[in-house]
Structures are given as C-alpha cells and as structure tokens.
Design a protein around this motif. Structure first.
Motif, PDB file in Angstrom:
ATOM      1  N   ASP A 138       0.862  -1.182   0.000  1.00 55.02           N
ATOM      2  CA  ASP A 138       0.000   0.000   0.000  1.00 55.02           C
ATOM      3  C   ASP A 138       0.898   1.232   0.000  1.00 55.02           C
ATOM      4  OD1 ASP A 138      -1.675   2.170   0.599  1.00 55.02           O
ATOM      5  OD2 ASP A 138      -2.990   0.925   1.848  1.00 55.02           O
ATOM      6  N   LYS A 139       1.023   1.859  -1.162  1.00 53.60           N
ATOM      7  CA  LYS A 139       1.946   2.992  -1.284  1.00 53.60           C
ATOM      8  C   LYS A 139       1.470   4.217  -0.523  1.00 53.60           C
ATOM      9  CE  LYS A 139       0.172   4.749  -5.670  1.00 53.60           C
ATOM     10  NZ  LYS A 139       0.498   5.131  -7.024  1.00 53.60           N
TER      11      LYS A 139
ATOM     12  N   GLY B 159       1.141 -13.666   9.035  1.00 49.83           N
ATOM     13  CA  GLY B 159       1.685 -12.691   8.106  1.00 49.83           C
ATOM     14  C   GLY B 159       2.765 -11.829   8.724  1.00 49.83           C
ATOM     15  N   VAL B 160       3.408 -11.063   7.855  1.00 47.83           N
ATOM     16  CA  VAL B 160       4.475 -10.148   8.259  1.00 47.83           C
ATOM     17  C   VAL B 160       4.168  -8.789   7.649  1.00 47.83           C
ATOM     18  CG1 VAL B 160       6.943  -9.636   8.128  1.00 47.83           C
ATOM     19  CG2 VAL B 160       6.172 -12.010   8.309  1.00 47.83           C
ATOM     20  N   GLU B 161       4.197  -7.765   8.478  1.00 48.11           N
ATOM     21  CA  GLU B 161       3.935  -6.401   8.041  1.00 48.11           C
ATOM     22  C   GLU B 161       5.223  -5.594   8.165  1.00 48.11           C
ATOM     23  OE1 GLU B 161       0.584  -2.963   8.925  1.00 48.11           O
ATOM     24  OE2 GLU B 161       0.744  -4.684  10.243  1.00 48.11           O
ATOM     25  N   VAL B 162       5.598  -4.917   7.088  1.00 48.48           N
ATOM     26  CA  VAL B 162       6.809  -4.098   7.082  1.00 48.48           C
ATOM     27  C   VAL B 162       6.379  -2.642   6.954  1.00 48.48           C
ATOM     28  CG1 VAL B 162       9.006  -3.613   5.931  1.00 48.48           C
ATOM     29  CG2 VAL B 162       8.112  -5.956   5.972  1.00 48.48           C
ATOM     30  N   LEU B 163       6.611  -1.882   8.006  1.00 42.76           N
ATOM     31  CA  LEU B 163       6.284  -0.459   8.001  1.00 42.76           C
ATOM     32  C   LEU B 163       7.401   0.316   7.305  1.00 42.76           C
ATOM     33  CD1 LEU B 163       5.112  -0.132  11.714  1.00 42.76           C
ATOM     34  CD2 LEU B 163       3.763  -0.786   9.715  1.00 42.76           C
TER      35      LEU B 163
ATOM     36  N   PRO C 163       9.448  -1.671  -3.252  1.00 37.95           N
ATOM     37  CA  PRO C 163       8.528  -2.591  -2.589  1.00 37.95           C
ATOM     38  C   PRO C 163       7.324  -2.999  -3.439  1.00 37.95           C
ATOM     39  CG  PRO C 163       8.326  -0.405  -1.659  1.00 37.95           C
ATOM     40  CD  PRO C 163       9.484  -0.373  -2.595  1.00 37.95           C
ATOM     41  N   ALA C 164       7.056  -2.286  -4.526  1.00 40.18           N
ATOM     42  CA  ALA C 164       5.935  -2.636  -5.404  1.00 40.18           C
ATOM     43  C   ALA C 164       6.326  -3.718  -6.411  1.00 40.18           C
ATOM     44  CB  ALA C 164       5.443  -1.404  -6.142  1.00 40.18           C
TER      45      ALA C 164
END
Length: 64
Positions: free
Chosen positions: A6-7, A43-47, A56-57
């Motif tokens: 999510d950009k 899951g893994v979330e990367v801030l 990242p896209a």
C-alpha cells in the motif's frame, strides 16, 4: 501466499494463510509478525517499506 503493498501508507504485507490474527508482535522496529491462536505465523507487516526495499511494489517469484 499473498503480497500487498500500500503505497499510500508505505506498508508491505506478506500473508501466509487466511487464518484469523490472534496476536501481533513488533519483534524489531517496523517489523510486525501476526500470529494465529495456535502460534503459526499468519503474516508479516513491514512499516516504511520504501526505506527497507529498493522497490517494494516489485515482486519476483522463485522456487526450486
């Protein structure tokens, strides 16, 4: 497995399964691990993903 970037909020999320998230822990600053009730990683979330990855896209898939 699903990958979502999510950009607008600069978050990259890797989802390993569709189990309900029971608990989340920020193991290291900006890296959040989501767990199911049985302890499996959901899951893994990367801030601030754009600061962690060059693009990242862009996703490359490889298996052996």
């Amino acid at each position: 497995m699903k990958v979502k970037y999510d950009k607008n909020v600069d978050i990259l999320y890797l989802s390993f399964n569709d189990e309900k998230i029971f608990e989340s822990d920020e193991e290291k600053k900006g890296i959040i691990l989501d767990y199911a009730e049985n302890g499996k990683i959901v899951g893994v979330e990367v801030l601030n993903a754009s600061q962690q990855a060059t693009n990242p896209a862009k996703v490359e898939y490889e298996f052996a």
